[in-house]
Design a protein around this motif. Structure first.
Motif, PDB file in Angstrom:
ATOM      1  N   LYS A 152       0.838  -1.193   0.000  1.00 23.04           N
ATOM      2  CA  LYS A 152       0.000   0.000   0.000  1.00 23.04           C
ATOM      3  C   LYS A 152       0.881   1.255   0.000  1.00 23.04           C
ATOM      4  CE  LYS A 152      -4.105  -1.925   2.229  1.00 23.04           C
ATOM      5  NZ  LYS A 152      -3.695  -3.324   2.284  1.00 23.04           N
ATOM      6  N   MET A 153       0.314   2.337  -0.480  1.00 26.05           N
ATOM      7  CA  MET A 153       1.054   3.578  -0.566  1.00 26.05           C
ATOM      8  C   MET A 153       1.486   4.063   0.820  1.00 26.05           C
ATOM      9  SD  MET A 153       2.332   5.542  -2.774  1.00 26.05           S
ATOM     10  CE  MET A 153       1.494   4.907  -4.216  1.00 26.05           C
ATOM     11  N   SER A 154       2.725   4.463   0.916  1.00 23.92           N
ATOM     12  CA  SER A 154       3.331   4.996   2.133  1.00 23.92           C
ATOM     13  C   SER A 154       3.573   3.923   3.198  1.00 23.92           C
ATOM     14  CB  SER A 154       2.483   6.136   2.721  1.00 23.92           C
ATOM     15  OG  SER A 154       3.159   6.789   3.763  1.00 23.92           O
ATOM     16  N   GLY A 155       3.314   2.665   2.870  1.00 26.63           N
ATOM     17  CA  GLY A 155       3.605   1.580   3.799  1.00 26.63           C
ATOM     18  C   GLY A 155       2.990   1.753   5.170  1.00 26.63           C
ATOM     19  N   PRO A 156       1.652   1.812   5.267  1.00 23.35           N
ATOM     20  CA  PRO A 156       1.035   1.978   6.591  1.00 23.35           C
ATOM     21  C   PRO A 156       1.362   0.792   7.499  1.00 23.35           C
ATOM     22  CG  PRO A 156      -0.611   1.357   4.947  1.00 23.35           C
ATOM     23  CD  PRO A 156       0.642   1.670   4.205  1.00 23.35           C
ATOM     24  N   ILE A 157       1.344   1.038   8.800  1.00 24.04           N
ATOM     25  CA  ILE A 157       1.680   0.007   9.773  1.00 24.04           C
ATOM     26  C   ILE A 157       0.614  -1.081   9.807  1.00 24.04           C
ATOM     27  CG2 ILE A 157       1.897  -0.411  12.263  1.00 24.04           C
ATOM     28  CD1 ILE A 157       3.361   2.228  12.457  1.00 24.04           C
ATOM     29  N   VAL A 158       1.054  -2.322   9.835  1.00 29.62           N
ATOM     30  CA  VAL A 158       0.139  -3.456   9.963  1.00 29.62           C
ATOM     31  C   VAL A 158      -0.380  -3.469  11.397  1.00 29.62           C
ATOM     32  CG1 VAL A 158      -0.081  -5.965   9.887  1.00 29.62           C
ATOM     33  CG2 VAL A 158       1.374  -4.779   8.214  1.00 29.62           C
ATOM     34  N   ALA A 208      -7.456   7.661   3.894  1.00 30.90           N
ATOM     35  CA  ALA A 208      -7.272   8.070   2.502  1.00 30.90           C
ATOM     36  C   ALA A 208      -6.276   7.181   1.777  1.00 30.90           C
ATOM     37  CB  ALA A 208      -6.808   9.528   2.449  1.00 30.90           C
ATOM     38  N   PHE A 209      -5.237   6.731   2.500  1.00 32.82           N
ATOM     39  CA  PHE A 209      -4.168   5.970   1.857  1.00 32.82           C
ATOM     40  C   PHE A 209      -4.409   4.458   1.878  1.00 32.82           C
ATOM     41  CE2 PHE A 209      -0.026   8.532   1.377  1.00 32.82           C
ATOM     42  CZ  PHE A 209      -0.738   9.634   0.920  1.00 32.82           C
ATOM     43  N   SER A 210      -5.300   3.988   2.740  1.00 29.60           N
ATOM     44  CA  SER A 210      -5.446   2.547   2.937  1.00 29.60           C
ATOM     45  C   SER A 210      -5.886   1.804   1.682  1.00 29.60           C
ATOM     46  CB  SER A 210      -6.433   2.260   4.078  1.00 29.60           C
ATOM     47  OG  SER A 210      -7.714   2.773   3.744  1.00 29.60           O
ATOM     48  N   GLN A 211      -6.570   2.487   0.775  1.00 30.49           N
ATOM     49  CA  GLN A 211      -7.036   1.840  -0.453  1.00 30.49           C
ATOM     50  C   GLN A 211      -6.081   2.043  -1.628  1.00 30.49           C
ATOM     51  OE1 GLN A 211      -9.688  -0.106  -0.099  1.00 30.49           O
ATOM     52  NE2 GLN A 211      -9.702   0.603   2.028  1.00 30.49           N
ATOM     53  N   MET A 212      -5.002   2.802  -1.411  1.00 26.20           N
ATOM     54  CA  MET A 212      -4.070   3.103  -2.496  1.00 26.20           C
ATOM     55  C   MET A 212      -2.958   2.048  -2.537  1.00 26.20           C
ATOM     56  SD  MET A 212      -3.767   7.252  -1.986  1.00 26.20           S
ATOM     57  CE  MET A 212      -2.614   7.422  -3.352  1.00 26.20           C
ATOM     58  N   THR A 213      -2.874   1.304  -3.623  1.00 30.93           N
ATOM     59  CA  THR A 213      -1.838   0.295  -3.765  1.00 30.93           C
ATOM     60  C   THR A 213      -0.710   0.837  -4.636  1.00 30.93           C
ATOM     61  OG1 THR A 213      -3.027  -0.649  -5.637  1.00 30.93           O
ATOM     62  CG2 THR A 213      -3.421  -1.630  -3.479  1.00 30.93           C
ATOM     63  N   VAL A 214       0.434   0.153  -4.602  1.00 30.11           N
ATOM     64  CA  VAL A 214       1.584   0.573  -5.390  1.00 30.11           C
ATOM     65  C   VAL A 214       1.237   0.469  -6.872  1.00 30.11           C
ATOM     66  CG1 VAL A 214       4.006   0.081  -5.911  1.00 30.11           C
ATOM     67  CG2 VAL A 214       3.142  -0.212  -3.587  1.00 30.11           C
ATOM     68  N   ASP A 215       1.573   1.500  -7.655  1.00 35.22           N
ATOM     69  CA  ASP A 215       1.190   1.496  -9.068  1.00 35.22           C
ATOM     70  C   ASP A 215       2.087   0.569  -9.893  1.00 35.22           C
ATOM     71  OD1 ASP A 215       3.567   2.804  -9.746  1.00 35.22           O
ATOM     72  OD2 ASP A 215       2.650   4.788  -9.659  1.00 35.22           O
ATOM     73  N   THR A 235       6.351   5.529  -1.575  1.00 38.89           N
ATOM     74  CA  THR A 235       7.093   6.531  -0.828  1.00 38.89           C
ATOM     75  C   THR A 235       7.424   6.001   0.551  1.00 38.89           C
ATOM     76  OG1 THR A 235       7.024   8.771   0.124  1.00 38.89           O
ATOM     77  CG2 THR A 235       4.920   7.620  -0.081  1.00 38.89           C
ATOM     78  N   LEU A 236       8.633   6.316   1.013  1.00 36.31           N
ATOM     79  CA  LEU A 236       9.048   5.924   2.362  1.00 36.31           C
ATOM     80  C   LEU A 236       8.497   6.892   3.406  1.00 36.31           C
ATOM     81  CD1 LEU A 236      12.806   5.050   1.713  1.00 36.31           C
ATOM     82  CD2 LEU A 236      10.860   3.497   1.812  1.00 36.31           C
ATOM     83  N   MET A 237       8.057   8.058   2.963  1.00 37.74           N
ATOM     84  CA  MET A 237       7.528   9.068   3.876  1.00 37.74           C
ATOM     85  C   MET A 237       6.297   8.521   4.589  1.00 37.74           C
ATOM     86  SD  MET A 237       7.726  12.440   4.737  1.00 37.74           S
ATOM     87  CE  MET A 237       6.710  13.876   5.127  1.00 37.74           C
ATOM     88  N   PRO A 238       6.332   8.426   5.906  1.00 34.94           N
ATOM     89  CA  PRO A 238       5.184   7.861   6.633  1.00 34.94           C
ATOM     90  C   PRO A 238       4.045   8.876   6.758  1.00 34.94           C
ATOM     91  CG  PRO A 238       6.896   8.462   8.178  1.00 34.94           C
ATOM     92  CD  PRO A 238       7.457   8.732   6.804  1.00 34.94           C
ATOM     93  N   TRP A 239       3.462   9.198   5.617  1.00 38.29           N
ATOM     94  CA  TRP A 239       2.423  10.228   5.573  1.00 38.29           C
ATOM     95  C   TRP A 239       1.281   9.949   6.534  1.00 38.29           C
ATOM     96  CZ3 TRP A 239       3.111  14.797   3.549  1.00 38.29           C
ATOM     97  CH2 TRP A 239       3.966  14.983   2.464  1.00 38.29           C
TER      98      TRP A 239
END
Length: 328
Positions: free
Chosen positions: A74-80, A275-282, A288-292
């Protein structure tokens, strides 16, 4: 012939002395450094400290970011969820580091045998419980300048994390960095947290605590190039290509010079977990490594203070290409 033998013996002795000198120096560095004594810090766990520490560790210093499992699909690598503090994230040669560095478990499962003083020394000076030097991907050189009360709050919060049974492997720095690493830790010099307000002074405190300079400044062999502070362009190899950090100096054309305070805050607030949870890597492999998702919950006053500080630093013209896909 006798003269040649004498010269050879002298050279052999000189070489032996040089080897002994080098071996002695390496031994001194390896066995006696770092020589940072433990203090006598004791942290009383109060609700106020735990709440403050939770905010800092999750949204400013983001200790939880590196010491948890992130979902890189997922985008920005959210924490599991459920991995907060378990450790195990790897930072190695593939990302340009001089060795393999593994984030340790920072839940009470691992830290229950640590005293508050040992934790304080690790966070602010970069020395583990057993005296090993820590790699400064954990920016202890920045944390060592924070207000002592803020560090106490982080320690109080870590003590309240749910225990997670996990024992990540130890870090393995490459030679000769394994020797150099012993010289990096140094005793912290705690400062005083400025009054919470939209000021450059308070913004600098937060920017240092978040160690924004580390990712947003180019480096040479791990050393930040301070003439290019905050100008971006530091490259981070990802599976699909190279990610380059943004220029966050107030340069009008290549940095944030034209950004309004409102736009700056909105950029962070738009990056919520929802907002980011549904965004997968294109398909190009961009991420991005930025933990937005973690920074998105930073207090608005804190974000405005950071913006105010960044607008005060030297503008540097540096056009950055955000992502360069790797040729297939």
């Amino acid at each position: 012939m006798m003269k040649s033998k004498k010269i050879f013996r002298i050279l052999a002795i000189l070489v032996l002395l040089l080897v002994l000198l080098v071996a002695g120096f390496v031994g001194y560095i390896s066995w006696l450094k770092p020589d940072i004594a433990l203090g006598n810090e004791r942290v009383e766990i109060t609700p106020e400290r735990v709440e403050r520490g939770k905010y800092l560790a999750n949204h400013v210093t983001i200790c939880i970011d590196c010491h948890s499992t992130r979902d890189w699909s997922k985008m920005s690598g959210p924490i599991v969820p459920g991995t907060e503090g378990k450790g195990g994230e790897v930072f190695d040669e593939r990302m340009g580091f001089p060795g393999k560095f593994v984030a340790p478990n920072i839940t009470p499962f691992h830290l229950k045998t640590w005293t508050d003083a040992e934790l304080y020394r690790a966070i602010t000076a970069g020395v583990s419980k057993d005296g090993r030097p820590l790699f400064p991907i954990m920016p202890y050189l920045s944390y060592g300048k924070m207000d002592q009360e803020d560090i106490f709050s982080i320690i109080a919060y870590l003590r309240t994390l749910p225990e997670i049974s996990s024992t990540p492997e130890k870090s393995e720095p490459d030679f000769p960095f394994s020797i150099i690493l012993h010289t990096i830790p140094k005793a912290g010099s705690p400062g005083t947290r400025p009054e919470k307000a939209v000021t450059a002074e308070y913004g600098k405190y937060l920017t240092d605590a978040a160690s924004c300079i580390e990712c947003h400044t180019q480096a040479n062999k791990g050393q930040l190039i301070m003439d290019k502070a905050f100008a971006g362009g530091r490259s981070f190899p990802l599976p699909g290509g190279d990610l380059n950090s943004a220029n966050i100096t107030p340069d009008a054309e290549t940095g944030i010079g034209k950004w309004t305070p409102e736009a700056f805050v909105a950029r962070f607030k738009a990056s919520s977990l929802a907002a980011f949870s549904q965004m997968t890597v294109d398909s190009n492999g961009y991420n991005t490594l930025m933990p937005w998702t973690m920074y998105s919950e930073m207090d608005t006053t804190d974000l405005l203070a950071i913006y105010t500080y960044l607008k005060s630093v030297k503008p540097i013209s540096n056009q950055v290409t955000k992502f360069v896909p790797r040729a297939q």
